[in-house]
Scaffold this motif. Structure first.
Motif, mmCIF file in Angstrom:
data_model
loop_
_atom_site.group_PDB
_atom_site.id
_atom_site.type_symbol
_atom_site.label_atom_id
_atom_site.label_comp_id
_atom_site.label_asym_id
_atom_site.label_seq_id
_atom_site.Cartn_x
_atom_site.Cartn_y
_atom_site.Cartn_z
ATOM 1 N N UNK A 372 12.413 -19.261 -0.886
ATOM 2 C CA UNK A 372 11.048 -18.762 -0.935
ATOM 3 C C UNK A 372 11.051 -17.344 -1.479
ATOM 4 N N UNK A 373 10.256 -17.102 -2.497
ATOM 5 C CA UNK A 373 10.090 -15.754 -3.036
ATOM 6 C C UNK A 373 8.778 -15.199 -2.512
ATOM 7 N N UNK A 374 8.876 -14.006 -1.961
ATOM 8 C CA UNK A 374 7.713 -13.385 -1.319
ATOM 9 C C UNK A 374 7.197 -12.269 -2.215
ATOM 10 N N UNK A 375 5.936 -12.297 -2.590
ATOM 11 C CA UNK A 375 5.386 -11.190 -3.372
ATOM 12 C C UNK A 375 5.473 -9.894 -2.584
ATOM 13 N N UNK A 376 5.607 -8.792 -3.311
ATOM 14 C CA UNK A 376 5.693 -7.499 -2.644
ATOM 15 C C UNK A 376 4.352 -7.162 -1.997
ATOM 16 N N UNK A 377 4.434 -6.472 -0.883
ATOM 17 C CA UNK A 377 3.222 -5.954 -0.242
ATOM 18 C C UNK A 377 2.850 -4.626 -0.897
ATOM 19 N N UNK A 378 1.695 -4.096 -0.537
ATOM 20 C CA UNK A 378 1.305 -2.794 -1.061
ATOM 21 C C UNK A 378 2.317 -1.753 -0.584
ATOM 22 N N UNK A 379 2.970 -1.050 -1.500
ATOM 23 C CA UNK A 379 3.997 -0.098 -1.080
ATOM 24 C C UNK A 379 3.377 1.133 -0.397
ATOM 25 N N UNK A 405 8.716 -8.373 0.573
ATOM 26 C CA UNK A 405 8.919 -8.735 -0.825
ATOM 27 C C UNK A 405 10.356 -9.123 -1.083
ATOM 28 N N UNK A 406 10.526 -10.165 -1.888
ATOM 29 C CA UNK A 406 11.876 -10.627 -2.212
ATOM 30 C C UNK A 406 12.498 -9.729 -3.265
ATOM 31 N N UNK A 407 13.778 -9.337 -3.062
ATOM 32 C CA UNK A 407 14.450 -8.511 -4.069
ATOM 33 C C UNK A 407 14.804 -9.335 -5.290
ATOM 34 N N UNK A 408 15.121 -8.662 -6.419
ATOM 35 C CA UNK A 408 15.056 -7.207 -6.633
ATOM 36 C C UNK A 408 13.621 -6.731 -6.828
ATOM 37 N N UNK A 409 13.398 -5.458 -6.438
ATOM 38 C CA UNK A 409 12.070 -4.857 -6.551
ATOM 39 C C UNK A 409 12.174 -3.639 -7.479
ATOM 40 N N UNK A 410 11.279 -3.558 -8.418
ATOM 41 C CA UNK A 410 11.232 -2.434 -9.347
ATOM 42 C C UNK A 410 10.070 -1.531 -8.952
ATOM 43 N N UNK A 411 10.386 -0.242 -8.784
ATOM 44 C CA UNK A 411 9.381 0.738 -8.359
ATOM 45 C C UNK A 411 9.050 1.660 -9.532
ATOM 46 N N UNK A 446 1.078 8.405 -6.794
ATOM 47 C CA UNK A 446 1.096 7.033 -6.266
ATOM 48 C C UNK A 446 2.326 6.339 -6.808
ATOM 49 N N UNK A 447 2.534 5.127 -6.347
ATOM 50 C CA UNK A 447 3.669 4.347 -6.839
ATOM 51 C C UNK A 447 3.269 2.882 -6.911
ATOM 52 N N UNK A 448 4.064 2.113 -7.614
ATOM 53 C CA UNK A 448 3.841 0.677 -7.753
ATOM 54 C C UNK A 448 5.127 -0.069 -7.515
ATOM 55 N N UNK A 449 4.998 -1.320 -7.063
ATOM 56 C CA UNK A 449 6.166 -2.167 -6.803
ATOM 57 C C UNK A 449 5.933 -3.529 -7.433
ATOM 58 N N UNK A 450 7.002 -4.111 -7.952
ATOM 59 C CA UNK A 450 6.885 -5.420 -8.609
ATOM 60 C C UNK A 450 8.233 -6.127 -8.514
ATOM 61 N N UNK A 451 8.184 -7.412 -8.064
ATOM 62 C CA UNK A 451 9.388 -8.252 -8.054
ATOM 63 C C UNK A 451 9.203 -9.499 -8.903
ATOM 64 N N UNK A 452 8.370 -9.354 -9.944
ATOM 65 C CA UNK A 452 8.119 -10.469 -10.834
ATOM 66 C C UNK A 452 6.986 -11.358 -10.404
ATOM 67 N N UNK A 453 6.390 -11.078 -9.241
ATOM 68 C CA UNK A 453 5.298 -11.902 -8.728
ATOM 69 C C UNK A 453 3.991 -11.129 -8.692
ATOM 70 N N UNK A 454 3.930 -10.017 -9.429
ATOM 71 C CA UNK A 454 2.701 -9.234 -9.462
ATOM 72 C C UNK A 454 2.932 -7.823 -8.972
ATOM 73 N N UNK A 455 2.270 -6.879 -9.626
ATOM 74 C CA UNK A 455 2.413 -5.461 -9.290
ATOM 75 C C UNK A 455 1.438 -5.109 -8.181
ATOM 76 N N UNK A 456 1.921 -4.346 -7.208
ATOM 77 C CA UNK A 456 1.070 -3.818 -6.150
ATOM 78 C C UNK A 456 1.177 -2.290 -6.173
#
Length: 638
Positions: A372-379, A405-411, A446-456
Motif C-alpha cells: 500500500x502506498x500512502x499519499x503524503x499528508x500536509x507537511x 506518506x510512503x517513502x521516498x519523499x521529496x521536499x 513554506x514547504x511541499x512534499x511529494x512521493x509521486x502521489x500528489x504534492x501537499x
C-alpha cells in the motif's frame, strides 16, 4: 416345452442386446393351427424389406441350415429366424393337427389390437350344423366366426365344438388354443449418455424401444421419472430427455415409460441408478486487482479466487495472513468468485490467500503480497533558530516533515513562492535546509512534499529578521580601532538594542565647530513611536510573551572630513523590557530620557601629525585621544 424355452434363450441371438430391432415372421395362410398336410410357408423379415442375406432359421432352437427368406414347413413346433441386421424374432408356434375339428386364431395378434377373430374349422364343413365357442370351459358364443373384442391378455384357453348332420347325433371338440400375442413394442430400456456423468456436464436420457414394423402406424409417447416423480415436460413423443447440466444432487434412480397414444399398451423400463460424479477442485489461484498488489490508500482492492478444475457447489473463502477470521465467503456453482475490499487503509497491507472446497476438503492458493502506498499528508514547516530571534548573518535550519506518506519523499522549500531548494528522504521522515540570513530573507516561508502521489503544501510561516542594517555595518567598521574601554560601552549598547549615530566635526582650540553640521544632532533626538507609552495603562496582553519591538531606524548624515581631527559618536542606550513587564506597571519614557553617550576621538595620522600645523603645539591631544562625556542636559546642549 420347458426344454424348448431354455434352448430358445440359449440360441444365438436369443439374448436381446439392448433394443436391437427384431426380425419377425409372416405365416401364409395366417393361422397358427392347420390340418396335417396343409401347405404352409414362413417368411423372415426385418426393418429392411426384403431381408438381405445371412438369414438364419431355427426350429425348436435348432438351426435348419436354410438361408432363404421364405421356407415351407410341415412339422408342429416353434419357429424363429434372424437376419444380419436384426436380432432373433419372437417364436411362433405352428401346429399341424390330425383331429377332425380345429380352432384357428390368426397370426400375428399384437397386444393392444382392438379385436381378433377365432375360426372353428372341421374336415367336412358341410356336415356341421352348429358350432359353439368356449373360454376356460365356459360357453361364450355360438356364432362362427367368433370375434373377441378387445383382445384379451389373460392367456385364457379357448376351444370349440361342432355338431354333425347324422342319423346318430355326434359332437366334435377341438384342442384348447392359446392366442399368441406378439409384442407391439419391446419393454423400453433407459440409456444414459455419458454413462458416468460428471457435475456440470450435459446428460441425455433415452427411452429406447422397438415397435413392430407390422404396426408401424402406431404412435408412441414417452415419460421420464426420477424416483417416483416425473422430470422434464412430462409425456412427449420424443424418446430423449436432455439435461444441459447435471449436479451431484441430481443423482438418483431414473426410469422411463412408453405407451401408445390410445393408452392401451404401456410399458416401463427397469430402474437405472445415475450417480453424478463430483470433480474435486484443483489448482486454486488468487489474483488481485490492481495487478502486482500496488495500491494507493483509499482505492478498492479486488480479490479473485479461481480453480482450474472442480464441479458442483464450491465454497470460496478469502483470508489475510495472521488473521483468524476469513475476510469473506461465497458459495456458488462456478470456477471463480470475487471479493471487493473497499477503501483500503494502511492496515490492509499484507499477504493474502484464498481457499476453495467442494466437499472433498479445502485447497489453498499461494500467498499474494499486497503493498500500500500512502499519499503524503500536509507537511509541517518549522524554523530552527540559533537564538530567540532571527538575526542577519545567522544560519537558520528550515525543517519540513510529512507525518504520513510512503517513502521516498521529496521536499521543496519556498520563500515567497520561490524555490530555495529540495531534498529527498529515501526512507521517510523529514528533511532540513540550511539558510544564511540576509535582509532579503524576511518574509513568508513554506514547504511541499511529494512521493509521486500528489504534492501537499505546508502552512505559510513568516520569518522576521532583526539586527543591524547595512549602515550599521559601516558604523561598526568605523569603530573597529577604538580601544577596549569604548568597545565595552559599544558592546553593552549592542546587547541592549542600541542605536548608534556617529557625528564628525572639526574643532579649533577651545572654539565652536569650524566646518560641517550634522543633520541629526543630539538636541534633535525624538523618541521612536514604539518607545512611547500613553498615560493610560493598556490592558494586559493575552500571551505571556511581549510583542516584538520594532527596531528604530537612526538618521545618518555625511561629515565633512576636510581639516577635522575629532570624531563624535553618540549612543542611545534603551533598556530592554523584562520578561514579566507585561505583568508590571510601565514607566513613562518621559520620566527617564534615553542615555546618550558622547565620545571624543582624536584622529591619528600615519605620519604622527594631527593634520593641522596650528594644532601641533597641543601635546595633550596627541597623547590622550579620547574622552568620555557624561550624558547630561548640559552636555546635550553643548
Amino acid at each position: 416345452m420347458l426344454l424348448w424355452l431354455l434352448l430358445l434363450i440359449l440360441a444365438p441371438g436369443g439374448g436381446q442386446s439392448g433394443v436391437s430391432p427384431k426380425a419377425f415372421l409372416l405365416l401364409k395362410p395366417p393361422w397358427s393351427t392347420h390340418f396335417q398336410k396343409d401347405r404352409v410357408t414362413l417368411t423372415c423379415r426385418d426393418f429392411h424389406f426384403p431381408a438381405q442375406g445371412d438369414i438364419s432359421w431355427y426350429y425348436n432352437g435348432m438351426s435348419l441350415n436354410k438361408e432363404s427368406e421364405e421356407i415351407r414347413i410341415e412339422k408342429t413346433g416353434y419357429y424363429t429366424c434372424k437376419t444380419r441386421r436384426s436380432s432373433l424374432s419372437e417364436p411362433v408356434y405352428v401346429e399341424f393337427s390330425t383331429d377332425w375339428l380345429i380352432l384357428q386364431a390368426p397370426y400375428p395378434v399384437f397386444e393392444g389390437d382392438k379385436e381378433v377373430a377365432l375360426r372353428c374349422l372341421g374336415r367336412d364343413e358341410a356336415s356341421i350344423i352348429e358350432k359353439t365357442f368356449y373360454k376356460n370351459e365356459l360357453k361364450i358364443s355360438s356364432t362362427s366366426p367368433f370375434t373377441l373384442n378387445p383382445v384379451p391378455r389373460d392367456n385364457g384357453k379357448y376351444h370349440c365344438t361342432a355338431k354333425k348332420k347324422s342319423w346318430i347325433s355326434s359332437k366334435e371338440t377341438s384342442k384348447p388354443l392359446t392366442i399368441q400375442l406378439q409384442e407391439l413394442f419391446s419393454p423400453p430400456v433407459l440409456t444414459v449418455s455419458p454413462s458416468q456423468p460428471t457435475e456440470g456436464s450435459a446428460v441425455t436420457l433415452k427411452c429406447e424401444t422397438w415397435l413392430s414394423p407390422q404396426r408401424s402406424d402406431i404412435q408412441l409417447q414417452f415419460c421420464f421419472f426420477r424416483e417416483d416423480k416425473a422430470v422434464g415436460s412430462g409425456w412427449s413423443s420424443d424418446p430423449e430427455l436432455k439435461f444441459p447440466i447435471m449436479w451431484s444432487e441430481n443423482s438418483g434412480s431414473y426410469w422411463c415409460q412408453a405407451e401408445t397414444v390410445t393408452h392401451r399398451v404401456r410399458k416401463r423400463s427397469l430402474r437405472s441408478q445415475i450417480r453424478v460424479q463430483r470433480v474435486p477442485v484443483s489448482d486454486v489461484n488468487l489474483e488481485i486487482y490492481p495487478p502486482e498488489g500496488q495500491l494507493i490508500e483509499g482505492q478498492n482492492l479486488l480479490l479473485i479466487c479461481s480453480v482450474a478444475k472442480g464441479t458442483g457447489t464450491v465454497t470460496f473463502s478469502w483470508h489475510k495472513e495472521g488473521t483468524v477470521r476469513s475476510l469473506g465467503t461465497k458459495i456458488q456453482r462456478s470456477l471463480s468468485a470475487e471479493l471487493w475490499i473497499h477503501t483500503v487503509k494502511e492496515h490492509d497491507a499484507g499477504r493474502y490467500y484464498c481457499a476453495a472446497d467442494n466437499i472433498h476438503g479445502p485447497i489453498i492458493s499461494k500467498l499474494i503480497t499486497v503493498t500500500l502506498r500512502i499519499p503524503v499528508s500536509h507537511p509541517v514547516f518549522t524554523f530552527n533558530l540559533a537564538g530567540a530571534q532571527a538575526v542577519m548573518g545567522d544560519v537558520v535550519e528550515l525543517h519540513c516533515e510529512a507525518q504520513r506518506g510512503s517513502p521516498p519523499i521529496l521536499y521543496w522549500f519556498y520563500h515567497k513562492n520561490v524555490t530555495l531548494g529540495n531534498s529527498s528522504a529515501p526512507f521517510g521522515g523529514g528533511m532540513s535546509f540550511n539558510l544564511t540570513l540576509t535582509a532579503e530573507h524576511s518574509g513568508n516561508y513554506s514547504c511541499g512534499a511529494d512521493n509521486g502521489l500528489g504534492v501537499r503544501r505546508s502552512e505559510v510561516v513568516t520569518l522576521n529578521i532583526t539586527g543591524p542594517s547595512s549602515n550599521t555595518y559601516k558604523a561598526s567598521l568605523i569603530t573597529v580601532g577604538v580601544p577596549t574601554g569604548l568597545l565595552s560601552v559599544l558592546g553593552l549598547a549592542a546587547a541592549t538594542a542600541v542605536l548608534v549615530g556617529c557625528f564628525r566635526t572639526q574643532r579649533s582650540s577651545g572654539g565652536p565647530f569650524a566646518t560641517g553640521t550634522p543633520s541629526y544632532s543630539p538636541s534633535e533626538f525624538q523618541e521612536p513611536s514604539w518607545s512611547r507609552t500613553s498615560n493610560v495603562d493598556p490592558p494586559n496582553p493575552k500571551h505571556s510573551e511581549p510583542p516584538a519591538l520594532k527596531e528604530p531606524q537612526p538618521v545618518y548624515s555625511n561629515v565633512n572630513l576636510g581639516d577635522s581631527n575629532l570624531d563624535y559618536c553618540q549612543i542611545w542606550n534603551i533598556p530592554h523590557a523584562k520578561e514579566n513587564s507585561a505583568n508590571s506597571p510601565r514607566r513613562h519614557w518621559e520620566d527617564k530620557e534615553p542615555t546618550i553617550i558622547y565620545s571624543e576621538l582624536k584622529k591619528a595620522y600615519p605620519d604622527g601629525s594631527t593634520g593641522q600645523d596650528s594644532n601641533r603645539d597641543i601635546d595633550e591631544d596627541a597623547t590622550e585621544n579620547y574622552e568620555n562625556v557624561p550624558c547630561t542636559s548640559s552636555a546635550v546642549d553643548h
